[in-house]
Design an enzyme around this catalytic site. Structure first.
Site, PDB file in Angstrom:
ATOM      1  N   GLU A  21      19.470 -26.424  35.658  1.00 60.70           N
ATOM      2  CA  GLU A  21      19.140 -27.835  35.934  1.00 60.70           C
ATOM      3  C   GLU A  21      19.833 -28.771  34.942  1.00 60.70           C
ATOM      4  OE1 GLU A  21      17.971 -28.185  38.707  1.00 60.70           O
ATOM      5  OE2 GLU A  21      17.032 -26.239  38.987  1.00 60.70           O
TER       6      GLU A  21
ATOM      7  N   GLY B 125      13.081 -25.548  40.182  1.00 53.75           N
ATOM      8  CA  GLY B 125      13.361 -26.738  39.399  1.00 53.75           C
ATOM      9  C   GLY B 125      14.289 -27.652  40.162  1.00 53.75           C
TER      10      GLY B 125
ATOM     11  N   ASP C 156      33.476 -27.013  43.859  1.00 48.73           N
ATOM     12  CA  ASP C 156      32.570 -27.454  42.784  1.00 48.73           C
ATOM     13  C   ASP C 156      33.284 -28.376  41.787  1.00 48.73           C
ATOM     14  OD1 ASP C 156      34.190 -25.692  41.401  1.00 48.73           O
ATOM     15  OD2 ASP C 156      32.529 -24.557  40.515  1.00 48.73           O
TER      16      ASP C 156
ATOM     17  N   THR D  82      36.453 -21.926  38.010  1.00 47.18           N
ATOM     18  CA  THR D  82      35.404 -21.133  38.659  1.00 47.18           C
ATOM     19  C   THR D  82      35.932 -20.699  40.017  1.00 47.18           C
ATOM     20  OG1 THR D  82      34.445 -23.165  39.571  1.00 47.18           O
ATOM     21  CG2 THR D  82      33.439 -22.270  37.564  1.00 47.18           C
TER      22      THR D  82
HETATM   23  N1  ARG Z   1      16.863 -23.838  42.986  1.00 46.02           N
HETATM   24  C1  ARG Z   1      17.163 -24.510  41.772  1.00 46.02           C
HETATM   25  C2  ARG Z   1      18.308 -25.517  41.925  1.00 46.02           C
HETATM   26  O1  ARG Z   1      19.113 -25.493  42.840  1.00 46.02           O
HETATM   27  C3  ARG Z   1      17.306 -23.585  40.569  1.00 46.02           C
HETATM   28  C4  ARG Z   1      17.828 -22.202  40.677  1.00 46.02           C
HETATM   29  C5  ARG Z   1      17.720 -21.495  39.312  1.00 46.02           C
HETATM   30  N2  ARG Z   1      18.112 -20.114  39.324  1.00 46.02           N
HETATM   31  C6  ARG Z   1      17.704 -19.185  38.427  1.00 46.02           C
HETATM   32  N3  ARG Z   1      18.155 -17.954  38.478  1.00 46.02           N
HETATM   33  N4  ARG Z   1      16.845 -19.452  37.482  1.00 46.02           N
HETATM   34  O2  ARG Z   1      18.472 -26.423  41.135  1.00 46.02           O
HETATM   35 ZN    ZN Z   2      20.931 -26.169  41.556  1.00 43.93          ZN
HETATM   36 CA    CA Z   3      35.920 -23.858  41.477  1.00 42.60          CA
END
Ligand code: ARG
Ligand code: ZN
Ligand code: CA
Length: 249
Positions: free
Chosen positions: A164, A124, A183, A188
């Site tokens: 997302e 996503g 971040d 965190t």
């Molecule tokens: N690769 C994607 C992003 O950086 C989504 C990663 C989602 N991870 C999960 N465990 N569903 O936005």
């Molecule tokens: Zn991401």
């Molecule tokens: Ca942090």
């Protein structure tokens, strides 16, 4: 602030066949996951991290379309293209996709048969606040959306969309996209890099990684929290004066 913010969602399904033309039940299961994860009513919530937060943000499939008529909050379009990449073609009728509904009023979600980038599968992707209105929203592969129906392990728990929507509400990756990066959230822990799988107890950059955070890259079954600091960052984008202040009014 303490008030619950409800964000209306429209889901645009682009599909080639009945497998990709996901059911209402699959779509509703994703809305349910979002509501559990953002309100911290997810059944897998645990007490590992005391800074875990109920973000007081929730979601519903919209019941009113841009013309004021009743809607299911779902649009469907049959397409022939399999790989939609990550260049927003799914968000424009002129490139074979579907135009967004007014992005200041709706969270637009597009579901596509597949996305790859440089040969890698993309689960996503999202647009941060402050981008072009014409391409605002989030995109997921059909088999990474929801937790029932045609979903693919280990990303079959709806957490790709939780992640997302975190980006959509201004959250960065927990590792700050660099080596022990920032971040912009103080509660965190700093991570050296992204984590995959579920390496509970891993130490990097001088502290234990929060592999259970939705903004890491761990498996869906590993994740279960946003923090108080992430909550504050998300809510600041939605409250008066924020870049998404009109959503959820
Ligand atoms: N690769 C994607 C992003 O950086 C989504 C990663 C989602 N991870 C999960 N465990 N569903 O936005
Ligand atoms: Zn991401
Ligand atoms: Ca942090």
């Amino acid at each position: 602030d303490g008030s619950i913010i409800t964000i209306p969602v429209v889901v645009h399904v682009l599909y080639r066949n009945s497998t990709e033309n996901i059911s209402v039940a699959q779509i509703q299961s994703q809305i349910d996951v979002l509501n559990e994860d953002f309100r911290r009513t997810n059944p897998d919530a645990d007490n590992t991290w005391s800074q875990a937060a109920d973000s007081e943000i929730q979601f519903c499939l919209t019941t009113i379309d841009p013309n004021g008529n009743a809607t299911t909050g779902i649009t469907r379009k049959q397409v022939t293209r399999q790989d939609w990449g990550t260049s927003d073609d799914m968000k424009r009728t002129s490139t074979g996709g579907v135009n967004p509904w007014n992005t200041s009023e709706y969270l637009n979600m597009w579901i596509v048969p597949q996305m790859t980038s440089g040969g890698n599968t993309i689960l996503g992707y999202a647009q941060f606040p402050g981008g072009s209105a014409a391409t605002d929203g989030v995109v997921m592969g059909y088999n990474y959306f929801g937790r029932v129906g045609n979903v693919s392990a280990p990303f079959d728990g709806g957490r790709t969309t939780t992640h997302e929507v975190g980006h959509f509400l201004n959250l960065r990756h927990i590792w700050g996209d660099s080596n022990c990066g920032n971040d912009f959230v103080s509660d965190t822990p700093t991570h050296q890099t992204s984590n995959g799988g579920c390496p509970v107890g891993k130490v990097s950059c001088g502290s234990t990684d929060m592999v259970q955070n939705y903004m890491d890259y761990t498996n869906d079954s590993c994740m279960n929290l946003f923090t108080q600091g992430q909550k504050a960052r998300m809510r600041a984008t939605l409250l008066s004066g924020g870049p998404r202040a009109a959503l959820g009014l």
